[in-house]
Design an enzyme around this catalytic site. Sequence first.
Site, short mmCIF file in Angstrom:
data_model
loop_
_atom_site.label_atom_id
_atom_site.label_comp_id
_atom_site.label_asym_id
_atom_site.label_seq_id
_atom_site.Cartn_x
_atom_site.Cartn_y
_atom_site.Cartn_z
N ASP A 154 -3.89 -1.65 -6.49
CA ASP A 154 -4.24 -2.23 -5.20
C ASP A 154 -5.67 -2.82 -5.20
O ASP A 154 -6.63 -2.15 -4.84
CB ASP A 154 -4.07 -1.14 -4.13
CG ASP A 154 -4.29 -1.64 -2.72
OD1 ASP A 154 -4.66 -2.82 -2.57
OD2 ASP A 154 -4.12 -0.86 -1.79
N ARG A 210 0.85 -1.19 0.00
CA ARG A 210 0.00 0.00 0.00
C ARG A 210 0.89 1.24 0.00
O ARG A 210 1.07 1.89 1.02
CB ARG A 210 -0.95 -0.01 1.19
CG ARG A 210 -2.20 -0.81 0.91
CD ARG A 210 -3.22 -0.71 2.01
NE ARG A 210 -4.45 -1.40 1.62
CZ ARG A 210 -5.46 -1.63 2.43
NH1 ARG A 210 -5.44 -1.22 3.67
NH2 ARG A 210 -6.54 -2.27 1.99
N GLN A 261 -1.11 2.52 -5.90
CA GLN A 261 -2.52 2.69 -5.57
C GLN A 261 -3.45 2.15 -6.65
O GLN A 261 -4.44 1.49 -6.36
CB GLN A 261 -2.84 4.16 -5.34
CG GLN A 261 -2.87 4.52 -3.87
CD GLN A 261 -3.14 5.99 -3.64
OE1 GLN A 261 -3.52 6.71 -4.56
NE2 GLN A 261 -2.94 6.42 -2.42
N SER A 313 -7.64 -2.99 -1.81
CA SER A 313 -8.31 -1.73 -1.44
C SER A 313 -9.58 -1.54 -2.27
O SER A 313 -10.61 -1.13 -1.73
CB SER A 313 -7.38 -0.53 -1.63
OG SER A 313 -6.39 -0.55 -0.65
N TYR A 320 1.28 1.51 9.25
CA TYR A 320 0.29 0.43 9.22
C TYR A 320 -0.19 0.13 10.64
O TYR A 320 0.52 0.40 11.61
CB TYR A 320 0.89 -0.85 8.63
CG TYR A 320 1.14 -0.78 7.15
CD1 TYR A 320 0.10 -0.99 6.24
CD2 TYR A 320 2.41 -0.52 6.65
CE1 TYR A 320 0.33 -0.93 4.88
CE2 TYR A 320 2.65 -0.44 5.29
CZ TYR A 320 1.60 -0.66 4.40
OH TYR A 320 1.82 -0.60 3.06
P1 NAD Z 1 -7.52 -1.77 6.43
O1 NAD Z 1 -6.25 -2.36 6.88
O2 NAD Z 1 -7.50 -0.68 5.42
O3 NAD Z 1 -8.35 -1.23 7.68
C1 NAD Z 1 -8.43 -1.88 8.89
C2 NAD Z 1 -8.47 -0.82 9.98
O4 NAD Z 1 -8.66 -1.47 11.23
C3 NAD Z 1 -7.17 -0.01 10.09
O5 NAD Z 1 -7.46 1.36 9.97
C4 NAD Z 1 -6.63 -0.36 11.48
O6 NAD Z 1 -5.98 0.72 12.11
C5 NAD Z 1 -7.93 -0.73 12.19
N1 NAD Z 1 -7.70 -1.55 13.38
C6 NAD Z 1 -6.82 -2.58 13.57
N2 NAD Z 1 -6.93 -3.08 14.81
C7 NAD Z 1 -7.93 -2.36 15.41
C8 NAD Z 1 -8.53 -2.41 16.68
N3 NAD Z 1 -8.11 -3.28 17.60
N4 NAD Z 1 -9.53 -1.54 16.94
C9 NAD Z 1 -9.95 -0.64 16.03
N5 NAD Z 1 -9.42 -0.54 14.79
C10 NAD Z 1 -8.43 -1.40 14.49
O7 NAD Z 1 -8.41 -2.99 5.96
P2 NAD Z 1 -9.57 -2.95 4.88
O8 NAD Z 1 -8.98 -3.18 3.55
O9 NAD Z 1 -10.43 -1.76 5.12
O10 NAD Z 1 -10.37 -4.28 5.28
C11 NAD Z 1 -11.12 -4.31 6.49
C12 NAD Z 1 -11.74 -5.67 6.71
O11 NAD Z 1 -12.72 -5.90 5.71
C13 NAD Z 1 -10.75 -6.84 6.64
O12 NAD Z 1 -11.03 -7.78 7.64
C14 NAD Z 1 -11.01 -7.40 5.25
O13 NAD Z 1 -10.66 -8.75 5.13
C15 NAD Z 1 -12.49 -7.19 5.19
N6 NAD Z 1 -13.07 -7.30 3.84
C16 NAD Z 1 -14.20 -8.05 3.77
C17 NAD Z 1 -14.82 -8.22 2.56
C18 NAD Z 1 -16.08 -9.03 2.48
O14 NAD Z 1 -16.54 -9.29 1.40
N7 NAD Z 1 -16.67 -9.42 3.60
C19 NAD Z 1 -14.25 -7.65 1.40
C20 NAD Z 1 -13.09 -6.87 1.51
C21 NAD Z 1 -12.51 -6.70 2.76
#
Ligand code: NAD
Length: 386
Positions: A130, A122, A127, A133, A228
């Site tokens: 990605d 990232r 970008q 994202s 991160y």
């Molecule tokens: P990302 O890394 O951009 O965002 C995750 C956020 O969580 C970060 O900002 C991080 O600081 C925060 N975080 C980490 N630990 C934390 C905690 N203890 N308390 C509060 N915040 C915390 O990730 P993303 O790309 O936005 O993905 C987020 C989730 O969505 C992932 O689990 C990913 O697998 C999931 N996702 C699901 C689907 C689906 O179809 N269900 C599709 C895409 C992504």
Amino acid sequence: MKIGIPKEISEGERRVAIVPNMAAKLKKAGHDILVESDAGEAAFFSDSEYEQAGATIVADAQSLYPEADLIMKIWPPEKHEVEMMKPGSTYIGFMAPTSRLDIIRQMNRMNITSFAMEFIPRIARSQSMDALSSMASIAGYRAVLMATQHLGKFFPLMMTAAGTIPPAKVLILGAGVAGLQAIATARRLGASVEAFDTRPAVREQVESLGAQFTEMELVENAETSGGYAKEMSDKFLKKEREIIGSRIAQNNVVITTAQVFGEKAPILITGEMVKQMKKGSVIIDLAAEQGGNCELTEAGKNVVKHDITICGKMNLPATLPIDASRMYSRNITTFYRHLYKTLYKTRDGGLDFEDEITKNTCITHKGEVVNKIVKKLLRKEEQTRD
Ligand code: NAD
């Protein structure tokens, strides 16, 4: 170079790796494009559109894989798909590189050069490649729409002859890519939104979308030096759950997206906390695939517990197949162009492993596993087997 686009075979998948207009661009760049018949059908891209774009339609996977010099795909390939690939060819797509070590070994034995889309770093210059994202952004949007379907309440403030109805209250846990898109979507629908993240740096982004950022006194640094998210200690998570517990009962919808790349999702909502929520509230757990941020989430299912609907549906991008395919298609094509450009930078016309994007994403090359993370996992697996 013959580029092959197979039909995705994972259950419920409706996306396709390359859409017709990207096929036209690749064709213009001098490649032959082979598309498996009906590969784009579930995303409403017909065989005739691919033909108009200059692609050749191939009857089935058995005829496509052995012909292609490069396969572009979304889902990690299954064993029988790798068996059909041409030895020495190239693969680009998601690979689940930390869990499908069997597939990586198989690709390596067949001398396939493989690139995992999950490992695109990232950084600013990647970008547009990605795909994680892009897909997270779709999931954030879809999560809000799913919540509207399950919540027996309006999202916006409604002033009606039958009285004024206050807006729904939405709490977003984790304000990364999916979380920020969920905030924006819930705000567009008129909800009152509050968000929480361990990285204080996201406060400004949250507030610029019109949501309130919930402050937590940080007892430890939540970020790596690269910005991160870091895996937090049990002590931190306990404190965090107390804060979330004090907020959760005031909200109608909770969307959880908290994750640290490559780790199991942290539990932010316990079963006890679910009990405290208002009856009829909804939790959308986007981290379901990594174990879930809610203790009661069942991956892939919608369940009702203590009168709260908890959605653990996975692969939300497949529910928006047209735009998800367009976005993925642009990501993978840009990535391919990057690889192609850097091919000429090295003396032997090979891959440029000095380049961070190439180095991070390449998993197998010339009969060797070249990725550091995967190499370590393979070694660990071999040691436990001995
Ligand atoms: P990302 O890394 O951009 O965002 C995750 C956020 O969580 C970060 O900002 C991080 O600081 C925060 N975080 C980490 N630990 C934390 C905690 N203890 N308390 C509060 N915040 C915390 O990730 P993303 O790309 O936005 O993905 C987020 C989730 O969505 C992932 O689990 C990913 O697998 C999931 N996702 C699901 C689907 C689906 O179809 N269900 C599709 C895409 C992504």
